[in-house]
Write a protein that holds these residues in place. Structure first.
Motif, PDB file in Angstrom:
ATOM      1  N   ALA A  58       0.847  -1.205   0.000  1.00 50.81           N
ATOM      2  CA  ALA A  58       0.000   0.000   0.000  1.00 50.81           C
ATOM      3  C   ALA A  58       0.874   1.244   0.000  1.00 50.81           C
ATOM      4  O   ALA A  58       0.600   2.206  -0.719  1.00 50.81           O
ATOM      5  N   ARG A  59       1.923   1.226   0.783  1.00 48.28           N
ATOM      6  CA  ARG A  59       2.863   2.365   0.834  1.00 48.28           C
ATOM      7  C   ARG A  59       3.468   2.613  -0.539  1.00 48.28           C
ATOM      8  O   ARG A  59       3.522   3.745  -1.009  1.00 48.28           O
ATOM      9  N   LEU A  60       3.899   1.564  -1.172  1.00 44.07           N
ATOM     10  CA  LEU A  60       4.522   1.699  -2.485  1.00 44.07           C
ATOM     11  C   LEU A  60       3.504   2.160  -3.522  1.00 44.07           C
ATOM     12  O   LEU A  60       3.810   2.979  -4.401  1.00 44.07           O
ATOM     13  N   TRP A  61       2.279   1.652  -3.422  1.00 47.72           N
ATOM     14  CA  TRP A  61       1.208   2.069  -4.334  1.00 47.72           C
ATOM     15  C   TRP A  61       0.968   3.564  -4.183  1.00 47.72           C
ATOM     16  O   TRP A  61       0.831   4.282  -5.179  1.00 47.72           O
ATOM     17  N   GLY A  64       3.604   5.598  -5.852  1.00 49.95           N
ATOM     18  CA  GLY A  64       3.354   5.633  -7.296  1.00 49.95           C
ATOM     19  C   GLY A  64       2.283   6.658  -7.640  1.00 49.95           C
ATOM     20  O   GLY A  64       2.420   7.417  -8.617  1.00 49.95           O
ATOM     21  N   VAL A  65       1.213   6.712  -6.849  1.00 48.39           N
ATOM     22  CA  VAL A  65       0.165   7.719  -7.047  1.00 48.39           C
ATOM     23  C   VAL A  65       0.769   9.112  -6.869  1.00 48.39           C
ATOM     24  O   VAL A  65       0.491  10.026  -7.652  1.00 48.39           O
ATOM     25  N   ALA A  66       1.617   9.264  -5.861  1.00 48.69           N
ATOM     26  CA  ALA A  66       2.242  10.562  -5.597  1.00 48.69           C
ATOM     27  C   ALA A  66       3.058  11.033  -6.799  1.00 48.69           C
ATOM     28  O   ALA A  66       2.995  12.214  -7.175  1.00 48.69           O
ATOM     29  N   ARG A  67       3.802  10.139  -7.404  1.00 47.69           N
ATOM     30  CA  ARG A  67       4.589  10.501  -8.596  1.00 47.69           C
ATOM     31  C   ARG A  67       3.679  11.002  -9.705  1.00 47.69           C
ATOM     32  O   ARG A  67       3.965  12.002 -10.370  1.00 47.69           O
ATOM     33  N   ASN A  68       2.559  10.317  -9.919  1.00 49.11           N
ATOM     34  CA  ASN A  68       1.626  10.727 -10.968  1.00 49.11           C
ATOM     35  C   ASN A  68       0.975  12.064 -10.653  1.00 49.11           C
ATOM     36  O   ASN A  68       0.821  12.918 -11.536  1.00 49.11           O
ATOM     37  N   ALA A 137      11.290  -0.395  -7.511  1.00 45.42           N
ATOM     38  CA  ALA A 137      10.791  -1.060  -8.714  1.00 45.42           C
ATOM     39  C   ALA A 137       9.266  -1.073  -8.723  1.00 45.42           C
ATOM     40  O   ALA A 137       8.639  -0.834  -9.761  1.00 45.42           O
ATOM     41  N   THR A 138       8.669  -1.312  -7.571  1.00 48.24           N
ATOM     42  CA  THR A 138       7.208  -1.307  -7.475  1.00 48.24           C
ATOM     43  C   THR A 138       6.661   0.092  -7.735  1.00 48.24           C
ATOM     44  O   THR A 138       5.702   0.261  -8.486  1.00 48.24           O
ATOM     45  N   VAL A 139       7.287   1.106  -7.131  1.00 52.04           N
ATOM     46  CA  VAL A 139       6.837   2.491  -7.314  1.00 52.04           C
ATOM     47  C   VAL A 139       6.948   2.915  -8.784  1.00 52.04           C
ATOM     48  O   VAL A 139       6.040   3.529  -9.329  1.00 52.04           O
ATOM     49  N   VAL A 147      16.081  -1.048 -11.802  1.00 52.79           N
ATOM     50  CA  VAL A 147      16.315  -0.033 -10.767  1.00 52.79           C
ATOM     51  C   VAL A 147      17.776  -0.051 -10.336  1.00 52.79           C
ATOM     52  O   VAL A 147      18.402   1.003 -10.207  1.00 52.79           O
ATOM     53  N   ARG A 148      18.315  -1.227 -10.112  1.00 51.00           N
ATOM     54  CA  ARG A 148      19.719  -1.325  -9.686  1.00 51.00           C
ATOM     55  C   ARG A 148      20.653  -0.690 -10.724  1.00 51.00           C
ATOM     56  O   ARG A 148      21.573   0.037 -10.376  1.00 51.00           O
ATOM     57  N   ILE A 149      20.407  -0.977 -11.987  1.00 52.07           N
ATOM     58  CA  ILE A 149      21.252  -0.420 -13.047  1.00 52.07           C
ATOM     59  C   ILE A 149      21.098   1.097 -13.105  1.00 52.07           C
ATOM     60  O   ILE A 149      22.085   1.836 -13.147  1.00 52.07           O
ATOM     61  N   ARG A 150      19.860   1.570 -13.095  1.00 52.03           N
ATOM     62  CA  ARG A 150      19.615   3.019 -13.157  1.00 52.03           C
ATOM     63  C   ARG A 150      20.189   3.731 -11.934  1.00 52.03           C
ATOM     64  O   ARG A 150      20.755   4.819 -12.047  1.00 52.03           O
TER      65      ARG A 150
END
Length: 180
Positions: A58-61, A64-68, A137-139, A147-150
């Motif tokens: 839920a936190r990660l979800w 993701g909403v916050a980024r949008n 990665a989930t976010v 994610v690790r590479i970036r």
């Protein structure tokens, strides 16, 4: 509205409000903008309460909403440019560095702001939000390996810029990471 639904939302809200406010505050120009972002995040959460995953997901979800929401806010701000120059100068004085801040902090901040948006977001999710690559990665909606590479590349770019400014002499301390 059922009592169960209201209780679930209240639990989510009380558990995540300060995390999301911090996330938004670090990415917005004004505290008012951050408050608007958080309000919109929770409006989305209320509308989709039945689709929010349980527990840590839920936190990660919500991140993701916050980024949008932030992306939508930035697009709107770019279109409208409603902030008058007088108000902008008054707000700017609120964020002026104090006399005790070192010149290095200003330089580091300028270097950080000069990084590509994607690098800043990755580094911020690690440093400010305390997320690990799996959570990021989930976010971001990509693989943990991506994610690790970036993240490795973002750290290298930051370390290179800091070294060019004479701030960090040991590039390995930043580019090597430590977050797995």
């Amino acid at each position: 509205m059922s009592d169960e639904r209201a209780a679930a939302f209240e639990t989510l809200y009380t558990g995540m409000f300060h995390h999301l406010l911090g996330y938004a505050t670090r990415r917005c120009d004004t505290p008012e903008d951050a408050a608007d972002v958080v309000a919109e995040i929770f409006a989305v959460a209320w509308r989709h309460l039945d689709r929010i995953p349980p527990g840590e997901q839920a936190r990660l979800w919500l991140y993701g909403v916050a980024r949008n929401v932030l992306a939508n806010q930035r697009r709107g701000a770019t279109r409208q440019r409603l902030l008058p120059k007088v108000l902008a100068s008054e707000v700017a004085t609120l964020y002026e560095p104090s006399a005790e801040d070192s010149a290095d902090l200003g330089t580091v901040a300028a270097i950080f702001r000069g990084l590509p948006d994607s690098d800043r977001e990755l580094l911020s999710l690690v440093a400010w939000e305390g997320l690990d690559p799996g959570q990021i990665a989930t976010v971001l909606g990509c693989s943990r390996n991506a994610v690790r590479i970036r993240l490795h590349r973002a750290r290298r770019r930051l370390a290179k810029e800091l070294a060019s400014a004479g701030i960090v002499s040991d590039l390995h301390s930043l580019s090597g990471g430590g977050v797995r």
